[in-house]
Scaffold this active site. Structure first.
Site, PDB file in Angstrom:
ATOM      1  CD  GLU A  26      -2.939   1.012   2.378  1.00 18.86           C
ATOM      2  OE1 GLU A  26      -2.915   0.041   3.150  1.00 18.86           O
ATOM      3  OE2 GLU A  26      -3.849   1.878   2.381  1.00 18.86           O
ATOM      4  CG  ASN A 173      -9.508  -1.733   1.307  1.00 19.44           C
ATOM      5  OD1 ASN A 173      -9.219  -2.895   1.578  1.00 19.44           O
ATOM      6  ND2 ASN A 173      -9.305  -0.731   2.183  1.00 19.44           N
ATOM      7  CD  GLU A 174     -10.340  -2.537   5.946  1.00 24.53           C
ATOM      8  OE1 GLU A 174     -10.315  -1.448   6.547  1.00 24.53           O
ATOM      9  OE2 GLU A 174      -9.677  -3.539   6.320  1.00 24.53           O
ATOM     10  CE1 TYR A 240      -3.526  -6.103   8.891  1.00 26.77           C
ATOM     11  CE2 TYR A 240      -5.792  -5.390   8.598  1.00 26.77           C
ATOM     12  CZ  TYR A 240      -4.491  -5.475   8.135  1.00 26.77           C
ATOM     13  OH  TYR A 240      -4.162  -4.924   6.910  1.00 26.77           O
ATOM     14  CD  GLU A 296      -6.111  -4.712   4.126  1.00 28.60           C
ATOM     15  OE1 GLU A 296      -6.096  -4.343   5.321  1.00 28.60           O
ATOM     16  OE2 GLU A 296      -6.483  -3.978   3.186  1.00 28.60           O
ATOM     17  CD  GLN A 345       0.243  -2.418   3.854  1.00 31.67           C
ATOM     18  OE1 GLN A 345       1.040  -1.784   3.187  1.00 31.67           O
ATOM     19  NE2 GLN A 345      -0.952  -1.941   4.181  1.00 31.67           N
TER      20      GLN A 345
END
Ligand code: AHR
Length: 496
Positions: A26, A173-174, A240, A296, A345
């Protein structure tokens, strides 16, 4: 209970897609700038602007795909700002990540050429939150159209005659959060609309991914599958791993057994999420045509002291390596539904396999796990049976399995078994038996990643403090080997 593992060599399952071992880059902190891209005039050794050391390290772990440009950044990224002469590219403020100026010197050409250099598949995340249908349509045309069209001409004018290959595209995204704060119902309609114009210009079909749920938002999955199953190839999922929830983040290297235990418990939660989201997907897609795309995942700790809080730069210890080993075992074991995953990432951000500082590069314990697991890429999943006691800590009512395992058979016939021991106090004596092999296994070799310090890590002074080492193992007797796994270890066994 004693530990025991059985690999059922005759029960072949799904192919473990190589893309499960994918990455995410990113425009965030020093991931792109400094981590991958230094520019062709940099004194840091580079190949046309890409760090040579990083490119070589990524090739070694056979990076299968790379996601870009975000993350949250994706829904405020306007791709036309990042093409054409660099000095004319628009500068913008990266509002999500540290409020720094983004000069757009790394754009579509730089990303697509990087994927060619790495020989990996490009995965682009489009902008729904602040973009338009036309902008998305033109981006796809710019990248993939092999004919005479306004966008193909613009691409040629910018130095690239032939189109690139674009295997993966995600529509937003999200979008439940940074990507527009939408409801599932609103996003589902937008998804249907936007994806219509993600066209296949050539013979190569783009795998279309719908923006998916956050963690356990099962309503989101239900709505997207109900409204758009036939218009998507994949549905994204983000989870996460936190030591103590979003508000309880702690430094990556300073923790005790409580932090060890709670972090690994959060990693194991991935499996529950995969099972529950898959059940909903099964309802609308019993043939499992739609992939679950965990684009992710990884540990989210506090940033390293003295670094920009918006840059999400964190260290990476043996604990992160265990998280990687456990999570990748979960993905392998759910390969019937999980078709791609992207560790967050690639460099200098969150659970990175690679850290850089000026000309120096450090490969983290997570990198070494990816290297140890790489033979699973593209191999056929083999069912396993696992007996293992729980590892418990403190007053926690529920423990976690001490061991996790997954196994696969490569085209060469070699069987790879990856095992983690999460228990920091007890070694594990583990008989691993291979049942039903057409040709009995007679040879074994193994590698291990372990330390007696749960927070062991590699830094620029000690880059090789924690790496994978050969692990002595006797040849199989009647298809059985016995492993003596130390506490806090990740082991790969290769059998033939
Ligand atoms: O990976 C960091 C951020 O985490 C991403 O930009 C966003 O999608 C997620 O919330």
């Amino acid at each position: 209970m004693d530990h025991a593992i059985i690999v059922y060599a005759q029960q072949k399952g799904s192919v473990i897609e190589r893309d499960i071992y994918g990455h995410f880059s990113e425009h965030l902190g020093r991931c792109i700038y400094g981590g991958i891209w230094v520019g062709p005039d940099s004194p840091i050794p580079n190949i046309k602007g890409y760090r040579k050391d990083v490119v070589e390290a990524l090739k070694k772990i056979r990076i299968p795909n790379l996601r870009w440009p975000g993350g949250c950044f994706a829904d405020e990224y306007h791709w036309k700002d990042g093409i054409g002469p660099k000095e004319e590219r628009k500068r913008m403020v990266n509002t999500h990540w540290g409020g720094v100026v983004e000069d757009n010197s790394f754009g579509t050409h730089e990303f697509m050429d990087l994927c060619e250099l790495l020989d990996c598949k490009a995965y682009i995340n489009g902008n729904v939150g602040s973009g338009t249908v036309q902008e998305m349509q033109e981006w796809v045309e710019y990248i993939t159209f092999d004919g005479d069209s306004p966008m193909a001409r613009l691409r040629a004018k910018n130095g690239r005659e032939k189109p690139w290959k674009l295997p993966y595209f995600c529509v937003g995204n999200e979008n439940w959060g940074c990507g527009g704060n939408m409801t599932a119902e609103h996003y589902a309609n937008l998804y249907r609309n936007f994806q219509t114009y993600v066209r296949n210009y050539g013979k190569d079909k783009i795998y279309k991914i719908a923006g998916g749920p956050s963690v356990a938002d099962y309503h989101w999955t239900e709505v997207l599958m109900r409204e758009a199953t036939r218009m998507m190839d994949g549905l994204s999922l983000h989870h996460y791993t936190f030591e103590n929830g979003w508000n309880g983040k702690k430094p990556a290297t300073v923790f005790d057994e409580t932090g060890w235990f709670s972090t690994l418990k959060s990693a194991y939660y991935m499996d529950e999420l995969l099972v529950n989201h898959s059940k909903i997907m099964d309802k609308y897609d019993p043939e499992k045509k739609v992939g679950l795309i965990v684009d992710e995942w990884g540990c989210w700790h506090d940033v390293e002291p003295g670094t920009n809080p918006g840059f999400l730069y964190q260290q990476n210890t043996l604990r992160d390596a265990l998280v990687a080993g456990i999570t990748l075992n979960c993905f392998n074991n759910r390969a019937d539904r999980v078709k791609m995953a992207n560790l967050a990432q690639l460099a200098n951000v969150l659970q990175s396999p690679i850290l850089t500082e000026g000309p120096d590069m450090v490969l983290t314990p997570t990198y070494h796990v990816l290297d140890m697991y790489k033979n699973h890429q593209g191999a056929t999943h083999l069912a396993t049976g696992l007996a293992t006691p729980e590892y418990r800590h403190g007053t926690e009512a529920k423990g976690i399995p001490a061991l996790s395992v997954s196994a696969s058979r490569a085209a060469s016939g070699e069987i790879t078994v990856t095992i983690t021991n999460a228990d920091p106090n007890r070694p594990a004596t583990v008989p691993v038996s291979v049942a039903g092999a057409e040709t009995p296994v007679t040879k074994a070799r193994a590698e291990i990643l372990t330390s007696d310090r749960m927070n062991a890590f590699n830094d620029f002074q000690n880059p090789n403090a924690l790496t994978a080492k050969p692990f002595a193992v006797a040849a199989p007797k009647n298809g059985v080997i016995e492993l003596d796994m130390p506490p806090m270890s990740v082991v790969t066994v290769t059998l033939s």
